[in-house]
Scaffold this motif. Sequence first.
Motif, short mmCIF file in Angstrom:
data_model
loop_
_atom_site.label_atom_id
_atom_site.label_comp_id
_atom_site.label_asym_id
_atom_site.label_seq_id
_atom_site.Cartn_x
_atom_site.Cartn_y
_atom_site.Cartn_z
N MET A 116 26.36 -14.40 11.73
CA MET A 116 25.29 -14.96 10.87
C MET A 116 24.10 -14.01 10.80
SD MET A 116 25.18 -18.97 12.03
CE MET A 116 23.89 -19.50 10.90
N SER A 117 23.73 -13.46 11.96
CA SER A 117 22.57 -12.59 11.98
C SER A 117 22.85 -11.29 11.24
CB SER A 117 22.16 -12.34 13.45
OG SER A 117 20.90 -11.76 13.50
N ALA A 118 24.01 -10.69 11.53
CA ALA A 118 24.36 -9.41 10.90
C ALA A 118 24.43 -9.54 9.38
CB ALA A 118 25.68 -8.90 11.45
N ARG A 119 25.00 -10.67 8.91
CA ARG A 119 25.28 -10.82 7.49
C ARG A 119 24.23 -11.67 6.76
NH1 ARG A 119 30.21 -9.11 5.94
NH2 ARG A 119 29.13 -9.19 3.93
N ARG A 120 23.14 -11.95 7.46
CA ARG A 120 22.00 -12.67 6.86
C ARG A 120 22.41 -14.02 6.27
NH1 ARG A 120 18.89 -7.88 3.63
NH2 ARG A 120 17.36 -9.54 3.30
N ALA A 121 23.26 -14.71 7.01
CA ALA A 121 23.84 -15.95 6.49
C ALA A 121 22.80 -17.06 6.33
CB ALA A 121 24.96 -16.42 7.44
N SER A 122 21.86 -17.16 7.27
CA SER A 122 20.86 -18.25 7.16
C SER A 122 19.97 -18.02 5.95
CB SER A 122 19.99 -18.31 8.42
OG SER A 122 20.80 -18.61 9.52
N GLU A 125 21.93 -18.88 2.87
CA GLU A 125 22.08 -20.32 2.65
C GLU A 125 20.76 -20.94 2.17
OE1 GLU A 125 24.32 -23.99 4.76
OE2 GLU A 125 22.72 -23.11 5.94
N ARG A 126 19.66 -20.42 2.71
CA ARG A 126 18.35 -20.95 2.26
C ARG A 126 18.15 -20.69 0.77
NH1 ARG A 126 16.40 -20.09 7.39
NH2 ARG A 126 15.99 -17.89 7.02
N LEU A 127 18.59 -19.52 0.29
CA LEU A 127 18.46 -19.22 -1.15
C LEU A 127 19.15 -20.30 -1.97
CD1 LEU A 127 19.28 -15.54 -2.14
CD2 LEU A 127 17.11 -16.74 -2.33
N ILE A 128 20.34 -20.67 -1.52
CA ILE A 128 21.10 -21.68 -2.27
C ILE A 128 20.45 -23.04 -2.14
CG2 ILE A 128 23.31 -22.90 -2.40
CD1 ILE A 128 24.69 -20.31 -2.11
N LEU A 129 20.10 -23.42 -0.89
CA LEU A 129 19.51 -24.76 -0.67
C LEU A 129 18.19 -24.91 -1.43
CD1 LEU A 129 20.18 -25.25 3.17
CD2 LEU A 129 21.43 -26.29 1.26
N ASN A 130 17.43 -23.81 -1.51
CA ASN A 130 16.14 -23.87 -2.22
C ASN A 130 16.29 -23.63 -3.71
OD1 ASN A 130 14.85 -24.35 0.21
ND2 ASN A 130 14.41 -22.18 0.58
N GLN A 131 17.54 -23.56 -4.18
CA GLN A 131 17.85 -23.34 -5.59
C GLN A 131 17.16 -22.09 -6.14
OE1 GLN A 131 17.39 -27.00 -7.79
NE2 GLN A 131 18.58 -28.12 -6.31
#
Length: 325
Positions: A116-122, A125-131
């Motif tokens: 998650m950290s290496a691939r900037r997953a959080s 996901e925030r980009l998607i959740l925040n539309q």
Amino acid sequence: MNKPKVIVTRHWPVEVEARLKELYDVQLNEADKIMTADELKHALQTADAVLTTVTDAITADVLSVENKRAKIIGQFGVGYNNIDIQAAKAHGLMVTNTPHVLTDCTADIAMLLLLMSARRASEGERLILNQQWTGWTPTQLLGQKVTGKTLGLIGFGRIAQAMAKKAHHGFDMKILFYVPPSSMPEQQSIDDLHATRCSSLEDLLADSDFVSLHCPAGVTTKHLINEASLKLMRPTAHLINTARGDVVDSQALINALKAGEIAGAGLDVYEGEPQLNPEFLTLNNVALLPHLGSATEETRTAMGKRVLANIAAFFAGHEPNDKVV
Ligand code: DGY
């Protein structure tokens, strides 16, 4: 003969609670409310065994209560830094824990946080959740490749070795390890991992792309990762913590993440959890999980069964397999 009286401090998986009901005069905590110091003292006075877990503060004060009936504390968890072990020993209480059964699941969470950290997953996901996601671009959220990189493990007990196996065999990672003075020695054959032991923490920090913590919490490891040690890490490196929050100086980590001294962090445990430094919530380069290391149906049930085996041995007059003191 009367069944031994057993008090369980938190709600446990259904299958294990059912077995406890069959075997013992048991007081469960189905409401799952954290017990106060006074309630824990009362438990020690009224039960033959008190079954604790990582969220119970079994302090010297709690353990010093007069007229204790309990002779054993069966900890649900491999870590037992919530228990004052020396005080328990001084009061003649046996303490057991639950090693082995949570090794793989905890190592999986460490690997998950690393990815998650290496691939900037959080952040993604925030980009998607925040539309806010406007579509694919060639340069969006570029992270770091994991395959073939160097993983530095601090502590080299069961969980570290399980992670090393996953990282080496699954991701072709090169494995370094350093064993702090108070940590478990390595216990398995490590030949197939081609792991290299670093003679100093400094060498491991400087040579790793990912640093993952696997040492117990305690006086010698408190803030092992601090301002000075973070400065030794590469600016492209990531820190992963599935051990205990106290091993990392969280303010120093926040400062390092903000200043770009390291690239990211993946955390499952926190100083003073469940409270965490609110500054973590403002950072994009950190992946945060709520202490999920051993949180699978299979593992939590196995942990409960391990406690059952430990107290069964104790009540039968044998030494439990997982005796700590
Ligand atoms: C343990 O067993 O110490 C874990 O942190 C619980 O998930």
